[in-house]
Write an enzyme that holds these catalytic residues in place. Structure first.
Site, mmCIF file in Angstrom:
data_model
loop_
_atom_site.group_PDB
_atom_site.id
_atom_site.type_symbol
_atom_site.label_atom_id
_atom_site.label_comp_id
_atom_site.label_asym_id
_atom_site.label_seq_id
_atom_site.Cartn_x
_atom_site.Cartn_y
_atom_site.Cartn_z
ATOM 1 N N THR A 97 -6.013 1.232 -3.794
ATOM 2 C CA THR A 97 -4.866 2.207 -3.033
ATOM 3 C C THR A 97 -5.868 3.445 -2.506
ATOM 4 O OG1 THR A 97 -2.959 3.548 -3.190
ATOM 5 C CG2 THR A 97 -3.824 3.211 -4.776
ATOM 6 N N LYS A 112 -0.377 7.396 -6.159
ATOM 7 C CA LYS A 112 -0.091 6.039 -7.078
ATOM 8 C C LYS A 112 -1.380 5.554 -8.206
ATOM 9 C CE LYS A 112 0.557 2.624 -3.025
ATOM 10 N NZ LYS A 112 0.816 1.929 -2.029
ATOM 11 N N GLU A 157 -5.203 -5.334 7.452
ATOM 12 C CA GLU A 157 -3.995 -4.620 7.875
ATOM 13 C C GLU A 157 -2.849 -5.522 7.228
ATOM 14 O OE1 GLU A 157 -2.313 -4.638 12.821
ATOM 15 O OE2 GLU A 157 -4.790 -5.187 12.552
ATOM 16 N N ASP A 202 1.548 -2.350 -3.556
ATOM 17 C CA ASP A 202 2.910 -1.991 -2.307
ATOM 18 C C ASP A 202 4.239 -2.327 -2.072
ATOM 19 O OD1 ASP A 202 2.404 -2.751 0.970
ATOM 20 O OD2 ASP A 202 4.309 -3.717 0.894
ATOM 21 N N PHE A 205 6.267 12.056 -4.647
ATOM 22 C CA PHE A 205 5.845 12.132 -2.977
ATOM 23 C C PHE A 205 5.924 11.821 -2.539
ATOM 24 C CE2 PHE A 205 3.807 7.579 -3.649
ATOM 25 C CZ PHE A 205 4.472 7.488 -4.761
ATOM 26 N N GLY A 206 5.824 11.278 -1.590
ATOM 27 C CA GLY A 206 7.085 9.963 -0.345
ATOM 28 C C GLY A 206 7.873 10.515 -0.424
ATOM 29 N N TYR A 207 8.717 9.498 -0.627
ATOM 30 C CA TYR A 207 10.288 9.774 -1.001
ATOM 31 C C TYR A 207 11.166 9.989 -1.829
ATOM 32 C CZ TYR A 207 9.663 7.314 3.559
ATOM 33 O OH TYR A 207 9.071 6.858 4.906
ATOM 34 N N HIS A 253 10.264 1.780 -10.536
ATOM 35 C CA HIS A 253 8.988 0.703 -10.113
ATOM 36 C C HIS A 253 7.716 0.395 -10.468
ATOM 37 C CE1 HIS A 253 8.637 3.668 -6.668
ATOM 38 N NE2 HIS A 253 7.991 3.191 -6.533
HETATM 39 P P1 ITT Z 1 -2.153 1.557 -0.403
HETATM 40 O O1 ITT Z 1 -1.727 0.784 0.913
HETATM 41 O O2 ITT Z 1 -3.702 2.619 0.216
HETATM 42 O O3 ITT Z 1 -1.757 1.541 -1.369
HETATM 43 P P2 ITT Z 1 0.299 3.208 1.327
HETATM 44 O O4 ITT Z 1 0.739 5.211 0.575
HETATM 45 O O5 ITT Z 1 0.061 2.996 2.797
HETATM 46 O O6 ITT Z 1 -0.781 3.317 0.282
HETATM 47 P P3 ITT Z 1 1.999 1.483 1.309
HETATM 48 O O7 ITT Z 1 1.872 0.857 2.538
HETATM 49 O O8 ITT Z 1 2.526 0.418 -0.206
HETATM 50 O O9 ITT Z 1 0.792 2.702 0.645
HETATM 51 O O10 ITT Z 1 2.510 2.375 1.491
HETATM 52 C C1 ITT Z 1 3.958 2.617 0.550
HETATM 53 C C2 ITT Z 1 4.973 4.217 0.457
HETATM 54 O O11 ITT Z 1 6.395 4.468 0.440
HETATM 55 C C3 ITT Z 1 4.585 5.264 0.582
HETATM 56 O O12 ITT Z 1 3.285 5.912 1.300
HETATM 57 C C4 ITT Z 1 5.571 6.096 -0.271
HETATM 58 O O13 ITT Z 1 6.178 6.787 1.005
HETATM 59 C C5 ITT Z 1 6.577 5.115 -0.127
HETATM 60 N N1 ITT Z 1 7.038 5.284 -2.129
HETATM 61 C C6 ITT Z 1 6.037 3.966 -2.506
HETATM 62 N N2 ITT Z 1 5.965 4.208 -4.093
HETATM 63 C C7 ITT Z 1 6.573 5.206 -3.993
HETATM 64 C C8 ITT Z 1 7.178 6.269 -4.936
HETATM 65 O O14 ITT Z 1 6.657 6.159 -6.621
HETATM 66 N N3 ITT Z 1 7.528 7.826 -4.399
HETATM 67 C C9 ITT Z 1 8.325 7.920 -3.395
HETATM 68 N N4 ITT Z 1 7.565 7.263 -2.785
HETATM 69 C C10 ITT Z 1 6.787 5.988 -2.906
#
Ligand code: ITT
Length: 198
Positions: free
Chosen positions: A9, A14, A42, A71, A153-155, A181
């Site tokens: 990743t 993550k 991709e 993913d 992070f993220g959402y 998850h």
């Molecule tokens: P890699 O493909 O390199 O692993 P990525 O961040 O692009 O990195 P994904 O394609 O799996 O990975 O996208 C997952 C997205 O979903 C991630 O960037 C977050 O926005 C969201 N996400 C997944 N798990 C999360 C979590 O535990 N908390 C917050 N957001 C999460």
């Protein structure tokens, strides 16, 4: 000989969440940065599992090590599971603050605010003779207001976890891992690997 693994990743959050749990099985847990490689494939799959396999295979072809790829994403029930596998690509050049605010806006007139995170993991052994996939979820809902949060992070700032009884952005990495998850998927993988390596 040391047991080594690489987590495929480029998302440092993550990696940080997964690393600790894997130390119980592996002596060395590499990131892609440690090895100076990146995922070039991709994400053309239509499911989390397919995309985690694409990432794991891409890295497995570049290193002579076992590989774990994740993913994952957030699915919102009243938006037909959007953004789902597009969680990272949705409003791609925007900040997560803006992405979270947009999700809250999309839910303005919805009664059902339920949502869930999915984490699909693919493990491929060094010789590519062992292949294991796991998919786990954490259920919750989207809060009505965006606020910056201390953790996650993220959402995570807008995801209230039913099991944690708290917004993921308000709890520590360790606490989130108990209910998330990713925590569930990695713990299942660790159980599988423990059997495999014992
Ligand atoms: P890699 O493909 O390199 O692993 P990525 O961040 O692009 O990195 P994904 O394609 O799996 O990975 O996208 C997952 C997205 O979903 C991630 O960037 C977050 O926005 C969201 N996400 C997944 N798990 C999360 C979590 O535990 N908390 C917050 N957001 C999460």
């Amino acid at each position: 000989m040391k047991n080594k693994v690489v987590i495929a990743t480029s998302n440092k959050h993550k990696f940080a969440e997964m690393q600790e749990c894997l130390i119980s099985i592996f002596d060395v847990v590499y990131s892609l940065t440690d090895l100076g490689i990146s995922i070039d494939a991709e994400e053309t799959g239509s499911t989390f599992l397919e995309n985690s396999k694409i990432k794991a295979l891409d890295i497995s072809r570049k290193v002579n090590l076992p590989v774990i790829a994740d993913d994952s994403g957030l699915s919102i029930c009243s938006l037909n599971d959007f953004p789902g596998i597009y969680s990272s690509r949705f409003m791609e050049n925007e900040t997560y603050e803006n992405k979270c605010k947009e999700i809250i806006r999309l839910l303005e007139d919805k009664i059902d605010r339920s949502a869930y995170y999915t984490c699909a993991i693919t493990f491929i052994d060094k010789k590519r003779d062992i292949f294991k996939q796991i998919e786990r979820r954490s259920e919750g809902c989207i809060v009505k207001e965006y606020k910056k949060r201390e953790h996650g992070f993220g959402y995570d700032p807008i995801f209230f976890s039913d099991e944690a009884g708290e917004i993921f952005g308000n709890i520590s990495k360790e606490e989130k891992f108990k209910y998330s998850h990713r925590g569930k998927a990695i713990r299942d993988l660790v159980s599988f690997l423990r059997e495999l390596y014992s």
